[in-house]
Design a protein around this motif. Structure first.
Motif, short mmCIF file in Angstrom:
data_model
loop_
_atom_site.label_atom_id
_atom_site.label_comp_id
_atom_site.label_asym_id
_atom_site.label_seq_id
_atom_site.Cartn_x
_atom_site.Cartn_y
_atom_site.Cartn_z
N PHE A 1 -1.90 4.41 -34.38
CA PHE A 1 -2.09 4.53 -35.82
C PHE A 1 -2.52 5.97 -36.05
O PHE A 1 -3.53 6.40 -35.51
N ALA B 1 -10.57 4.04 -42.70
CA ALA B 1 -9.48 4.77 -43.35
C ALA B 1 -9.79 4.99 -44.83
O ALA B 1 -9.58 6.08 -45.37
N LYS B 2 -10.29 3.97 -45.50
CA LYS B 2 -10.65 4.08 -46.92
C LYS B 2 -11.75 5.11 -47.13
O LYS B 2 -11.83 5.74 -48.18
N GLN C 1 -10.79 -0.64 -38.94
CA GLN C 1 -9.93 0.54 -39.12
C GLN C 1 -9.66 0.79 -40.60
O GLN C 1 -9.72 1.94 -41.06
N ASP C 2 -9.37 -0.27 -41.35
CA ASP C 2 -9.11 -0.13 -42.78
C ASP C 2 -10.33 0.41 -43.51
O ASP C 2 -10.22 1.27 -44.39
N GLY D 1 -11.93 7.74 -45.34
CA GLY D 1 -11.39 9.01 -44.87
C GLY D 1 -11.97 9.46 -43.55
O GLY D 1 -12.03 10.64 -43.26
N ARG D 2 -12.40 8.50 -42.74
CA ARG D 2 -13.09 8.81 -41.48
C ARG D 2 -12.30 8.41 -40.24
O ARG D 2 -12.79 8.57 -39.13
N LEU D 3 -11.10 7.89 -40.40
CA LEU D 3 -10.34 7.38 -39.26
C LEU D 3 -9.33 8.41 -38.78
O LEU D 3 -8.47 8.85 -39.53
N GLY E 1 -3.96 7.58 -38.43
CA GLY E 1 -5.24 7.84 -39.06
C GLY E 1 -5.09 8.43 -40.46
O GLY E 1 -3.99 8.68 -40.93
N SER E 2 -6.24 8.69 -41.07
CA SER E 2 -6.23 9.16 -42.45
C SER E 2 -7.01 10.45 -42.65
O SER E 2 -7.25 10.85 -43.77
#
Length: 122
Positions: free
Chosen positions: A116, A37-38, A33-34, A40-42, A118-119
């Motif tokens: 969560f 997220a980094k 997940q991290d 920008g796909r979560l 998301g981003s």
């Protein structure tokens, strides 16, 4: 294009995990997940509570409320909504509104255990 990845597993197996085993799996998932997220796909991530907590609204006329996850095997999961409700009755009201404009099939209503956000940009 966005993709929903629906997670299936044997509920009895997952339910038998100790808190430590469950935490270990969640820690491993957090690494993936991290990473997403980094990048920008979560999007939103939700963990549903067990099917024993599910309620199904059959979109009959009139709609019928059933305790449990009772979609027919010929019915496939086509998507899901995450809605903020104070209780099951409010969630059923939302499902009824959806059913009124989309007849046939069923909506399974299950509480979300972990979310969560998301981003992804909104």
């Amino acid at each position: 294009m966005l993709y929903a990845i629906l997670c299936y597993h044997d509920e009895d197996t997952v339910g038998s995990w100790s808190k430590e085993q469950d935490a270990a799996v969640m820690t491993k998932l957090a690494v993936v997940q991290d990473k997403l997220a980094k990048q920008g796909r979560l999007g939103p991530v939700a963990r549903l509570l067990p099917t024993t907590s599910a309620t199904t609204l059959r979109k009959d006329d009139p709609p019928v409320v059933i305790d449990g996850p009772y979609a027919e095997t010929k019915e496939q999961l086509l998507g899901f909504y995450v809605v903020d409700c104070n209780n099951l009755d409010e969630a059923l009201d939302v499902a009824r509104d959806l059913a009124a404009v989309n007849p046939g099939g069923a909506y399974e209503i299950r509480p979300v255990g972990v979310l969560f956000p998301g981003s992804l940009p909104t």
